[in-house]
Design a protein around this motif. Structure first.
Motif, PDB file in Angstrom:
ATOM      1  N   GLN A  91     101.097  61.073  71.218  1.00 26.95           N
ATOM      2  CA  GLN A  91     100.721  59.711  70.835  1.00 26.95           C
ATOM      3  C   GLN A  91     101.011  59.451  69.358  1.00 26.95           C
ATOM      4  O   GLN A  91     101.495  58.367  68.997  1.00 26.95           O
ATOM      5  CB  GLN A  91      99.237  59.496  71.156  1.00 26.95           C
ATOM      6  CG  GLN A  91      98.940  59.570  72.638  1.00 26.95           C
ATOM      7  CD  GLN A  91      97.637  60.278  72.951  1.00 26.95           C
ATOM      8  OE1 GLN A  91      96.751  60.390  72.116  1.00 26.95           O
ATOM      9  NE2 GLN A  91      97.505  60.759  74.190  1.00 26.95           N
ATOM     10  N   GLY A 166      95.194  57.290  75.956  1.00 27.18           N
ATOM     11  CA  GLY A 166      96.505  57.600  75.401  1.00 27.18           C
ATOM     12  C   GLY A 166      97.190  56.389  74.804  1.00 27.18           C
ATOM     13  O   GLY A 166      97.730  56.442  73.684  1.00 27.18           O
ATOM     14  N   TYR A 167      97.169  55.296  75.531  1.00 29.65           N
ATOM     15  CA  TYR A 167      97.792  54.063  75.037  1.00 29.65           C
ATOM     16  C   TYR A 167      97.046  53.527  73.816  1.00 29.65           C
ATOM     17  O   TYR A 167      97.655  53.038  72.860  1.00 29.65           O
ATOM     18  CB  TYR A 167      97.810  53.009  76.141  1.00 29.65           C
ATOM     19  CG  TYR A 167      98.905  53.172  77.167  1.00 29.65           C
ATOM     20  CD1 TYR A 167     100.007  52.324  77.180  1.00 29.65           C
ATOM     21  CD2 TYR A 167      98.841  54.161  78.135  1.00 29.65           C
ATOM     22  CE1 TYR A 167     101.020  52.446  78.124  1.00 29.65           C
ATOM     23  CE2 TYR A 167      99.842  54.311  79.087  1.00 29.65           C
ATOM     24  CZ  TYR A 167     100.931  53.455  79.080  1.00 29.65           C
ATOM     25  OH  TYR A 167     101.930  53.593  80.011  1.00 29.65           O
ATOM     26  N   HIS A 169      95.455  55.241  71.619  1.00 26.82           N
ATOM     27  CA  HIS A 169      95.789  56.040  70.446  1.00 26.82           C
ATOM     28  C   HIS A 169      97.136  55.627  69.862  1.00 26.82           C
ATOM     29  O   HIS A 169      97.312  55.615  68.645  1.00 26.82           O
ATOM     30  CB  HIS A 169      95.809  57.527  70.806  1.00 26.82           C
ATOM     31  CG  HIS A 169      94.454  58.142  70.885  1.00 26.82           C
ATOM     32  ND1 HIS A 169      94.107  59.062  71.856  1.00 26.82           N
ATOM     33  CD2 HIS A 169      93.343  57.968  70.128  1.00 26.82           C
ATOM     34  CE1 HIS A 169      92.849  59.421  71.682  1.00 26.82           C
ATOM     35  NE2 HIS A 169      92.368  58.775  70.648  1.00 26.82           N
ATOM     36  N   ILE A 170      98.084  55.278  70.712  1.00 24.57           N
ATOM     37  CA  ILE A 170      99.374  54.804  70.208  1.00 24.57           C
ATOM     38  C   ILE A 170      99.175  53.529  69.398  1.00 24.57           C
ATOM     39  O   ILE A 170      99.722  53.379  68.295  1.00 24.57           O
ATOM     40  CB  ILE A 170     100.366  54.566  71.363  1.00 24.57           C
ATOM     41  CG1 ILE A 170     100.719  55.889  72.043  1.00 24.57           C
ATOM     42  CG2 ILE A 170     101.642  53.889  70.848  1.00 24.57           C
ATOM     43  CD1 ILE A 170     101.560  55.738  73.300  1.00 24.57           C
ATOM     44  N   MET A 208     104.653  56.061  78.483  1.00 23.87           N
ATOM     45  CA  MET A 208     104.190  55.937  77.101  1.00 23.87           C
ATOM     46  C   MET A 208     105.359  55.771  76.132  1.00 23.87           C
ATOM     47  O   MET A 208     105.258  55.033  75.150  1.00 23.87           O
ATOM     48  CB  MET A 208     103.340  57.141  76.713  1.00 23.87           C
ATOM     49  CG  MET A 208     101.966  57.150  77.355  1.00 23.87           C
ATOM     50  SD  MET A 208     100.894  58.411  76.640  1.00 23.87           S
ATOM     51  CE  MET A 208      99.344  58.021  77.475  1.00 23.87           C
TER      52      MET A 208
END
Length: 234
Positions: A91, A166-167, A169-170, A208
């Protein structure tokens, strides 16, 4: 649980004490006597950012990231041996690609011009429109299947994946690097210094990877579409 008990369902276990009504539980969350000043920090921050009134996910995520701007813990330390280490590096490195790409294409880029979240929300809205046509995200399949599980289901938000850790954190890492006065590379190094050693191999999930590409593309597109007066820092 209260609803199941009230409807007479047979549960495989029994609560040790009587289950209280949901209204009482909500009241206790809003004004807990045990917490300092009677506030649960996470809930009070949630309401202060007006996340409870966001009309859609683009606005929800935009308000969330804007509320965190300049208030983030600058160096979270992740313990050695954490099973999430590969994910964090994935990420972070994807976010670095986004920030580097935006800074390269738009050297004068300001993430929160005039302290407004409009640019970021506009970019997220563009991403949502693109996700509908991107097979890697599987939006159409999930959206088409949803009414079979809930008859009154409307339409799945195309940004539904961006609510996963996860998204998020990006998004968060990208915002940190783009808003940092120290610059992208310095902020990247500061974040990385709190992580365990980078694994020799970091695998990038295709969805991702594509999300990061779209984020860079739409931030640039939204910035370039803005009137010059709306691009000022203050």
């Amino acid at each position: 649980i209260v609803a199941l008990v009230g409807q007479g369902h047979s549960l495989p276990w029994q609560p040790a004490t009587p289950v209280t009504n949901p209204q009482w539980l909500v009241a206790r969350l809003l004004e807990p006597s045990e917490a300092e000043n009677g506030f649960v920090k996470v809930l009070s921050q949630f309401r202060a950012a007006q996340l409870d009134t966001a009309p859609n996910f683009a606005e929800f995520l935009g308000r969330w990231m804007a509320a965190r701007a300049s208030h983030r813990i600058r160096r979270n330390v992740v313990e050695e041996g954490s099973r999430f280490t590969p994910g964090f590096w994935q990420q972070l490195e994807l976010a670095k690609e986004v920030a580097d790409g935006v800074a390269h294409e738009c050297p004068d880029f300001i993430l929160w011009p005039c302290d407004s979240r409009e640019l970021f929300v506009g970019a997220l809205t563009r991403i949502g429109e693109a996700v509908r046509e991107e097979p890697v995200f599987g939006w159409k399949k999930v959206n088409d299947a949803s009414p079979s599980l809930q008859k009154d289901f409307g339409e799945l938000s195309p940004l539904w994946r961006f609510t996963s850790a996860g998204y998020l954190h990006i998004l968060d890492f990208t915002c940190r690097m783009l808003e940092s006065s120290a610059g992208v590379q310095a902020e990247f190094e500061e974040i990385a210094s709190g992580l365990p050693r980078r694994p020799d191999v970091v695998k990038f999930r295709p969805d991702m990877k594509r999300a990061a590409e779209l984020l860079q593309q739409m931030l640039v597109a939204e910035w370039r579409s803005r009137d010059p007066l709306s691009k000022q820092l203050h």
